[in-house]
Design an enzyme around this catalytic site. Sequence first.
Site, PDB file in Angstrom:
ATOM      1  N   PHE A 127       0.750  -1.188   0.069  1.00  0.00           N
ATOM      2  CA  PHE A 127       0.117   0.077   0.041  1.00  0.00           C
ATOM      3  C   PHE A 127       0.977   1.271   0.091  1.00  0.00           C
ATOM      4  O   PHE A 127       2.238   1.205   0.236  1.00  0.00           O
ATOM      5  CB  PHE A 127      -0.823  -0.059   1.379  1.00  0.00           C
ATOM      6  CG  PHE A 127      -2.289  -0.195   0.911  1.00  0.00           C
ATOM      7  CD1 PHE A 127      -2.729  -1.394  -0.004  1.00  0.00           C
ATOM      8  CD2 PHE A 127      -3.478   0.599   1.474  1.00  0.00           C
ATOM      9  CE1 PHE A 127      -4.264  -1.211  -0.192  1.00  0.00           C
ATOM     10  CE2 PHE A 127      -4.646   0.223   1.435  1.00  0.00           C
ATOM     11  CZ  PHE A 127      -5.117  -0.574   0.305  1.00  0.00           C
ATOM     12  N   TRP A 136     -31.929   5.203  15.083  1.00  0.00           N
ATOM     13  CA  TRP A 136     -31.879   6.369  15.894  1.00  0.00           C
ATOM     14  C   TRP A 136     -30.772   7.423  15.743  1.00  0.00           C
ATOM     15  O   TRP A 136     -29.633   7.041  15.722  1.00  0.00           O
ATOM     16  CB  TRP A 136     -31.801   6.190  17.599  1.00  0.00           C
ATOM     17  CG  TRP A 136     -32.980   5.198  18.059  1.00  0.00           C
ATOM     18  CD1 TRP A 136     -33.887   4.347  17.544  1.00  0.00           C
ATOM     19  CD2 TRP A 136     -33.698   5.541  19.539  1.00  0.00           C
ATOM     20  NE1 TRP A 136     -34.888   4.044  18.338  1.00  0.00           N
ATOM     21  CE2 TRP A 136     -34.835   4.745  19.606  1.00  0.00           C
ATOM     22  CE3 TRP A 136     -33.425   6.406  20.562  1.00  0.00           C
ATOM     23  CZ2 TRP A 136     -35.688   4.648  20.632  1.00  0.00           C
ATOM     24  CZ3 TRP A 136     -34.159   6.514  21.427  1.00  0.00           C
ATOM     25  CH2 TRP A 136     -35.171   5.465  21.575  1.00  0.00           C
ATOM     26  N   GLN A 195      -8.219  14.403   3.735  1.00  0.00           N
ATOM     27  CA  GLN A 195      -7.515  13.386   2.706  1.00  0.00           C
ATOM     28  C   GLN A 195      -8.501  13.272   1.503  1.00  0.00           C
ATOM     29  O   GLN A 195      -9.623  12.947   1.401  1.00  0.00           O
ATOM     30  CB  GLN A 195      -7.248  12.294   3.590  1.00  0.00           C
ATOM     31  CG  GLN A 195      -6.712  10.995   2.364  1.00  0.00           C
ATOM     32  CD  GLN A 195      -5.849   9.604   2.961  1.00  0.00           C
ATOM     33  OE1 GLN A 195      -6.792   8.762   3.425  1.00  0.00           O
ATOM     34  NE2 GLN A 195      -4.706   9.878   3.236  1.00  0.00           N
ATOM     35  N   HIS A 242      -8.288  11.043  -1.765  1.00  0.00           N
ATOM     36  CA  HIS A 242      -7.967   9.754  -2.385  1.00  0.00           C
ATOM     37  C   HIS A 242      -7.599   9.703  -3.760  1.00  0.00           C
ATOM     38  O   HIS A 242      -8.610  10.396  -4.542  1.00  0.00           O
ATOM     39  CB  HIS A 242      -8.970   8.487  -2.276  1.00  0.00           C
ATOM     40  CG  HIS A 242      -8.339   7.213  -2.234  1.00  0.00           C
ATOM     41  ND1 HIS A 242      -7.895   6.591  -3.650  1.00  0.00           N
ATOM     42  CD2 HIS A 242      -8.176   6.289  -1.324  1.00  0.00           C
ATOM     43  CE1 HIS A 242      -7.509   5.493  -3.449  1.00  0.00           C
ATOM     44  NE2 HIS A 242      -7.510   5.190  -2.017  1.00  0.00           N
ATOM     45  N   LEU A 256     -14.848   4.757  -4.908  1.00  0.00           N
ATOM     46  CA  LEU A 256     -13.586   4.552  -4.645  1.00  0.00           C
ATOM     47  C   LEU A 256     -12.946   3.363  -5.453  1.00  0.00           C
ATOM     48  O   LEU A 256     -13.553   2.437  -5.590  1.00  0.00           O
ATOM     49  CB  LEU A 256     -13.253   4.287  -3.099  1.00  0.00           C
ATOM     50  CG  LEU A 256     -11.762   3.931  -2.733  1.00  0.00           C
ATOM     51  CD1 LEU A 256     -11.079   5.338  -2.747  1.00  0.00           C
ATOM     52  CD2 LEU A 256     -11.904   3.282  -1.467  1.00  0.00           C
ATOM     53  N   GLU A 263      -6.548   1.635  -3.136  1.00  0.00           N
ATOM     54  CA  GLU A 263      -5.208   1.593  -3.329  1.00  0.00           C
ATOM     55  C   GLU A 263      -4.453   0.207  -3.898  1.00  0.00           C
ATOM     56  O   GLU A 263      -3.959   0.203  -4.414  1.00  0.00           O
ATOM     57  CB  GLU A 263      -4.745   2.234  -1.980  1.00  0.00           C
ATOM     58  CG  GLU A 263      -3.302   2.747  -2.189  1.00  0.00           C
ATOM     59  CD  GLU A 263      -2.987   3.603  -0.844  1.00  0.00           C
ATOM     60  OE1 GLU A 263      -3.323   4.799  -0.921  1.00  0.00           O
ATOM     61  OE2 GLU A 263      -2.001   3.112  -0.240  1.00  0.00           O
ATOM     62  N   ARG A 317      -0.885   9.066  -0.185  1.00  0.00           N
ATOM     63  CA  ARG A 317      -1.950   9.631  -1.113  1.00  0.00           C
ATOM     64  C   ARG A 317      -1.842  11.220  -1.043  1.00  0.00           C
ATOM     65  O   ARG A 317      -2.182  11.492  -2.335  1.00  0.00           O
ATOM     66  CB  ARG A 317      -3.109   9.455  -0.017  1.00  0.00           C
ATOM     67  CG  ARG A 317      -3.479   7.916  -0.275  1.00  0.00           C
ATOM     68  CD  ARG A 317      -4.819   7.523   0.567  1.00  0.00           C
ATOM     69  NE  ARG A 317      -5.071   6.091   0.473  1.00  0.00           N
ATOM     70  CZ  ARG A 317      -5.900   5.390   1.249  1.00  0.00           C
ATOM     71  NH1 ARG A 317      -6.544   5.973   2.078  1.00  0.00           N
ATOM     72  NH2 ARG A 317      -6.132   4.188   0.844  1.00  0.00           N
ATOM     73  N   HIS A 373     -11.871  11.824   0.831  1.00  0.00           N
ATOM     74  CA  HIS A 373     -12.030  10.328   1.257  1.00  0.00           C
ATOM     75  C   HIS A 373     -11.907  10.161   2.716  1.00  0.00           C
ATOM     76  O   HIS A 373     -12.577   9.172   3.384  1.00  0.00           O
ATOM     77  CB  HIS A 373     -10.586   9.578   0.624  1.00  0.00           C
ATOM     78  CG  HIS A 373     -10.749   8.064   1.112  1.00  0.00           C
ATOM     79  ND1 HIS A 373     -11.541   7.276   0.630  1.00  0.00           N
ATOM     80  CD2 HIS A 373      -9.714   7.359   1.807  1.00  0.00           C
ATOM     81  CE1 HIS A 373     -11.251   5.952   0.971  1.00  0.00           C
ATOM     82  NE2 HIS A 373     -10.044   6.007   1.632  1.00  0.00           N
ATOM     83  N   GLU A 427     -13.197   6.865  12.904  1.00  0.00           N
ATOM     84  CA  GLU A 427     -12.902   8.164  12.219  1.00  0.00           C
ATOM     85  C   GLU A 427     -13.412   9.620  12.722  1.00  0.00           C
ATOM     86  O   GLU A 427     -12.743  10.695  12.456  1.00  0.00           O
ATOM     87  CB  GLU A 427     -13.425   7.809  10.746  1.00  0.00           C
ATOM     88  CG  GLU A 427     -13.070   8.894   9.653  1.00  0.00           C
ATOM     89  CD  GLU A 427     -13.314   8.773   8.409  1.00  0.00           C
ATOM     90  OE1 GLU A 427     -13.299   7.736   7.849  1.00  0.00           O
ATOM     91  OE2 GLU A 427     -13.053   9.880   7.618  1.00  0.00           O
ATOM     92  N   ARG A 485      -3.258  10.267   6.268  1.00  0.00           N
ATOM     93  CA  ARG A 485      -3.309   8.747   6.968  1.00  0.00           C
ATOM     94  C   ARG A 485      -2.757   7.845   5.776  1.00  0.00           C
ATOM     95  O   ARG A 485      -3.031   8.009   4.654  1.00  0.00           O
ATOM     96  CB  ARG A 485      -4.698   8.608   6.979  1.00  0.00           C
ATOM     97  CG  ARG A 485      -5.047   7.181   7.375  1.00  0.00           C
ATOM     98  CD  ARG A 485      -6.400   7.038   7.402  1.00  0.00           C
ATOM     99  NE  ARG A 485      -7.359   7.002   6.253  1.00  0.00           N
ATOM    100  CZ  ARG A 485      -7.682   5.854   5.546  1.00  0.00           C
ATOM    101  NH1 ARG A 485      -7.034   4.759   6.169  1.00  0.00           N
ATOM    102  NH2 ARG A 485      -8.493   6.062   4.436  1.00  0.00           N
ATOM    103  N   LEU A 486      -2.119   6.727   6.092  1.00  0.00           N
ATOM    104  CA  LEU A 486      -1.713   5.765   5.313  1.00  0.00           C
ATOM    105  C   LEU A 486      -2.914   4.824   4.922  1.00  0.00           C
ATOM    106  O   LEU A 486      -3.662   4.585   6.053  1.00  0.00           O
ATOM    107  CB  LEU A 486      -0.544   5.000   5.850  1.00  0.00           C
ATOM    108  CG  LEU A 486       0.776   5.746   6.095  1.00  0.00           C
ATOM    109  CD1 LEU A 486       1.873   4.878   6.614  1.00  0.00           C
ATOM    110  CD2 LEU A 486       1.363   6.445   4.774  1.00  0.00           C
ATOM    111  N   ASN A 522      -4.298   1.897   7.549  1.00  0.00           N
ATOM    112  CA  ASN A 522      -4.458   2.152   8.971  1.00  0.00           C
ATOM    113  C   ASN A 522      -5.670   2.450   9.517  1.00  0.00           C
ATOM    114  O   ASN A 522      -5.658   2.634  10.824  1.00  0.00           O
ATOM    115  CB  ASN A 522      -3.298   3.301   9.387  1.00  0.00           C
ATOM    116  CG  ASN A 522      -1.969   2.786   9.520  1.00  0.00           C
ATOM    117  OD1 ASN A 522      -1.594   1.731   9.558  1.00  0.00           O
ATOM    118  ND2 ASN A 522      -0.882   3.993   9.537  1.00  0.00           N
ATOM    119  N   SER A 523      -6.640   2.850   8.812  1.00  0.00           N
ATOM    120  CA  SER A 523      -7.912   3.288   9.333  1.00  0.00           C
ATOM    121  C   SER A 523      -8.821   2.248  10.124  1.00  0.00           C
ATOM    122  O   SER A 523      -9.413   2.357  11.271  1.00  0.00           O
ATOM    123  CB  SER A 523      -8.647   4.022   8.508  1.00  0.00           C
ATOM    124  OG  SER A 523      -9.812   4.583   9.164  1.00  0.00           O
TER     125      SER A 523
END
Length: 557
Positions: A113, A151, A226, A228, A238, A241, A272, A337, A361, A372-373, A376-377
């Site tokens: 990545f 809700w 970010q 993408h 999307l 990657e 990115r 993104h 997030e 951010r890589l 990693n999220s």
Amino acid sequence: MHRHDVVVVGAGLAGQRAALAAVEAGRDVAIVSKLHPLRSHSGAAQGGINAAVGAEDSVDTHIYDTVKGSDYLGDQDAIEFFCREAGPTVVEMEHFGTIFSRGSDGNLARRPFGGQGFPRTIYAADRTGLALLQALYERLGTESFTLYEEWDLTRIVVQDRRVQGIVAFDRRHGDFAGIAAKSVVVATGPAGRIYGRTTNAHSCTGDGIAAAYHAGAQLKDMEFVQFHPTALLESGILITEGARGEGGILKNVGGERFMSRYAPHVLDLASRDVVSRAIWTEVKEGRGFPGGYVHLELMHLGRERIESRLQEICDFCRNFAGVDPVTEPIPIMPGQHYMMGGIGTNIRGETNIAGLFAAGEAACVSIHGANRLGGNSLLETLVFGKQAGNAAAAYSDRAAPTDISEEVVEGESRAVHAMTDRKEGEEPQHLRTEMQATMDELVGIYRQPQELLEAQRRIGALKLRFASVRVVDRSSVYNINLTDALETGHMIDLAEVIVAGAIARTESRGAHARVDFPKRDDANWMKHTLARFTPDGPELSYAPVAFTRWEPKERVY
Ligand SMILES: Cc1cc2nc3c(=O)[nH]c(=O)nc-3n(C[C@H](O)[C@H](O)[C@H](O)COP(=O)(O)OP(=O)(O)OC[C@H]3O[C@@H](n4cnc5c(N)ncnc54)[C@H](O)[C@@H]3O)c2cc1C
């Protein structure tokens, strides 16, 4: 009135992982979610989740890549903790039943990545998020907890500087209700719909971030947005990657592999922010295809590899762009993104308000810093979801009971009735569209001071207009017009914070690229932006970045 020890708002990966931790700690837990849990945006994640489990890889390299990727704005103590937890977290998800793709040796398959020294992104074809979400949902389903489904959180109630619980809107019945809780975990996910061109689902409207902001929580680093590099041209869907990880390459109108000029060492797999700026520059300087885009080519990888590793991408390209990636290039342009910023927390998920926690997030720990890589999220949702769930459980164990008065709930209801009772006024969708156009046009990949000031003016005007917004639909069952209005209000508030932070930060770092200040300025700007709500707009202050072992260096790929 409902009452629980711990209320988790959001049922994506972060929310579910937090809830599981709190249930395992023996607390009475409720999850509040505006969507069915399996429809959370986590389920749309394609490319994979990072863990340095390969023999040639190391946790230290993962830490270093994340620190460098963050353009040295990530807190190094948090990043060290995060990367150490990666291996055990992925193994735990495997044991919960996630079916990851395997290599020919039977081990977990890993793909390269962007911005990472080794192939360390573990995946389930190109449906990694869904595979993780389903496994976690099944695991959580074996425990006992209360689910308030469909809700919407509208308010986090804070009194005497501690959380009392939340007020939420029940979509099915059109009522507001108070849910008292000793601890509240906000895990409401992304806010990408602030932009028009985004890879985020329509539900990603930053509600929890806005509610926390209004309750007095500090938002951190919101100016770092970010983009993408590869979103499908028209729809913004999307293209993971992972497509470049599998060997896909970017080409301009001249057939040139242009990334060799921007990132000579790692080419298409630079981080990115770097790749998005490169694509933007190619198009602006006239080397894009007519209509303004570039190509992502996969054809050379062959049908077998494309259709087995990138199944969903094939469907998206065929159904939404009318191209077959096996035989034709994919038209792409960058799209919003991910939000690096969010509700400021420490490693335990604690915010500046007693009893209020955040993860995923919606939160900013910060491990992503200015950029951010990829991969990693998903990992962050699980590592820090668990942390926040544990901390919320521990806090609720020692906290006194809380309460929410009828008056507070009625106040929320009155504000909404004011919108539905109005005979005149603008409809929320017009304000939303204008906000999105403003952010797309003026607060994008490259930022100009004049454009940012114009964005600030326009968002300020939208905020005033929103005060007299009109909801035409007066029905009390699934009133989408009404929930649209609530979400639009949240996003306008957050757009204001993004723009204020971007105007103030007179440097370029990670995803924040100022044309008038093209260099990173460590002497003045090696610090986190904090934003606090005031009736006159966000009040900014700054906090230091935590360093452990890595000295800031120039970032070259
Ligand atoms: C298309 C796409 C692909 C991605 N691919 C990857 C990838 O391959 N690898 C990676 O690491 N990251 C990826 N990401 C990023 C990553 O998927 C997300 O950052 C992460 O999944 C967010 O998880 P979350 O639990 O914080 O939020 P979500 O999964 O979005 O969950 C949010 C939850 O909050 C609830 N909610 C929201 N507002 C309210 C409200 N007002 N009241 C009640 N409930 C509310 C929703 O119902 C939902 O359950 C991708 C993101 C996108 C958009």
